[in-house]
Write a protein that holds these residues in place. Sequence first.
Motif, short mmCIF file in Angstrom:
data_model
loop_
_atom_site.label_atom_id
_atom_site.label_comp_id
_atom_site.label_asym_id
_atom_site.label_seq_id
_atom_site.Cartn_x
_atom_site.Cartn_y
_atom_site.Cartn_z
N ARG A 1 0.87 -1.19 0.00
CA ARG A 1 0.00 0.00 0.00
C ARG A 1 0.90 1.23 0.00
O ARG A 1 1.13 1.84 1.03
CB ARG A 1 -0.92 -0.01 1.22
N PRO A 2 1.41 1.62 -1.16
CA PRO A 2 2.46 2.63 -1.22
C PRO A 2 2.01 4.07 -1.04
O PRO A 2 2.84 4.97 -1.01
CB PRO A 2 3.05 2.44 -2.62
N SER A 3 0.71 4.30 -0.92
CA SER A 3 0.21 5.66 -0.73
C SER A 3 -0.44 5.81 0.64
O SER A 3 -1.10 4.88 1.13
CB SER A 3 -0.82 6.02 -1.81
N PHE A 4 -0.30 6.98 1.25
CA PHE A 4 -1.02 7.28 2.48
C PHE A 4 -2.52 7.10 2.29
O PHE A 4 -3.23 6.72 3.22
CB PHE A 4 -0.72 8.71 2.92
N TYR A 5 -3.01 7.33 1.08
CA TYR A 5 -4.45 7.25 0.82
C TYR A 5 -4.95 5.81 0.69
O TYR A 5 -6.14 5.59 0.48
CB TYR A 5 -4.82 8.10 -0.40
N PHE A 6 -4.04 4.85 0.86
CA PHE A 6 -4.41 3.47 1.02
C PHE A 6 -4.19 3.00 2.46
O PHE A 6 -4.17 1.80 2.73
CB PHE A 6 -3.62 2.58 0.05
N ARG A 7 -4.01 3.95 3.36
CA ARG A 7 -3.80 3.65 4.78
C ARG A 7 -5.03 4.06 5.58
O ARG A 7 -5.89 4.79 5.11
CB ARG A 7 -2.57 4.38 5.30
N GLY A 8 -5.07 3.62 6.86
CA GLY A 8 -6.26 3.83 7.65
C GLY A 8 -7.34 2.86 7.19
O GLY A 8 -7.20 2.17 6.17
N SER A 9 -8.44 2.78 7.91
CA SER A 9 -9.44 1.77 7.57
C SER A 9 -10.15 2.10 6.25
O SER A 9 -10.37 1.21 5.42
CB SER A 9 -10.46 1.61 8.71
N SER A 10 -10.50 3.37 6.02
CA SER A 10 -11.12 3.71 4.74
C SER A 10 -10.11 3.55 3.59
O SER A 10 -10.48 3.17 2.47
CB SER A 10 -11.68 5.13 4.76
N GLY A 11 -8.84 3.82 3.87
CA GLY A 11 -7.81 3.62 2.86
C GLY A 11 -7.60 2.16 2.53
O GLY A 11 -7.33 1.81 1.37
N PHE A 12 -7.74 1.29 3.53
CA PHE A 12 -7.65 -0.15 3.28
C PHE A 12 -8.78 -0.59 2.35
O PHE A 12 -8.58 -1.40 1.44
CB PHE A 12 -7.70 -0.93 4.59
#
Length: 427
Positions: A137-148
């Motif tokens: 998940r190379p972007s911050f926007y794929f982090r956190g639960s909504s990002g997951f």
Amino acid sequence: MLAAKLSRAVFNFTHGKNLVYNTCWEDPRLDRIALKLTESDRLLVITSAGCNALDYALDGLERVDTVDVNPRQNALLELKLAGIRQLDFETFFELFGRGRLPDWNTIYRESLRDALPQAAREYWDKNGKFFHGRGRRPSFYFRGSSGFFAWSMNAYVNRVARIRPQVERLLEAQSIEEQREIYYNEVKSAFWGPKMEFLLRRDSTLSLLGVPRAQRRQLEKFYPGGIAKFIEDRLDAVFTKLPLKDNYFWRVYMTGEYTRDCCPEYLREPNFARLKGGLVDRIHTHTTTILDYLESTSQTYSRYVLLDHMDWLAEHHADILQRQWQAIVDHADDNSILLWRSAALQVEFINPIEVQLGGETHTLGELLEYNVALAAELHAKDRVNTYGSFDIATLHKNSPFAASDDNNERTGATEDSVSHGALAHSG
């Protein structure tokens, strides 16, 4: 019921342990029109990811107070505030525009860490890896639960539906007609089907997006076809009725990054300079509930942005919702403007709430004047398109509003009046 208890447990675990929202999913372009912001306004808003607080601040407000019970959400906004103060625009855009900063460790240690309050510093000491730009998940926007959830949907697009080139062409389409042709002919049939419907009916899936069971039940009860059909209709609307060229909400979740031309206002270089020039200092974060914050402060407000958190309170803590509205009334200027969104197609639980004003008891329906026409007009243009209703209300304290039947019975823009949407975002 066991199902309800399990759903609440999953939702509480997701929200209690994680950064939930890595970006805001409420369209501030609509909010700024509805709020009629001026430089004398004092605004209270739920923090969420902080993007919209920064957006509102660009109107030169006297004060913006952000409140969120999840300390991780405030830690994210504090990182943005520190970045605006300490970084040049190019570095800041790499961080929050592209969602990755390969030399994060050095920049964080030398420029950002000491500019953060203690709680935010502790969080980013542990979670700076979100910005390293490496791994699955190379972007911050794929982090956190909504990002997951966003990352999972991208994995589905890439590996199951195998429509990444078509999605990229959809995002680059130059007209609604071109969007519609690509979406219906090349994207929808490959993406949407029984497996996706099954997934989107699960409470565990929706919890990743911050959607509690109470909001899903609203749609299952009142929307023909339930929440899966609702989401399908919303996707149809986003990709075939609204221009994607400036829809940064969907772009970031479909690609993991913004572009210079398609991004929140705080990520545009002239606006970044204005925030750095002093506007950022007017934003203040508070990690607590709206009720506890208002009961502990003497600050008053002329504008409120309440997102959709009242859906959950109305079902589980009606007493707290009543106390919260009393605190809002106590701290509001006369003729304050309030915004909220809901998963419900029609919000019925607000008007009956009773509050004390001037030694007398009033229902909120007697004090709130709803701008139904403007709400409907704006909601039809909502780039996010994921809520069941949108309400704009003016609070009359000195001369209680003589509410009509329409005002009491039909609040906000609903599915009956415009084409729009509703995956709720609690904040």
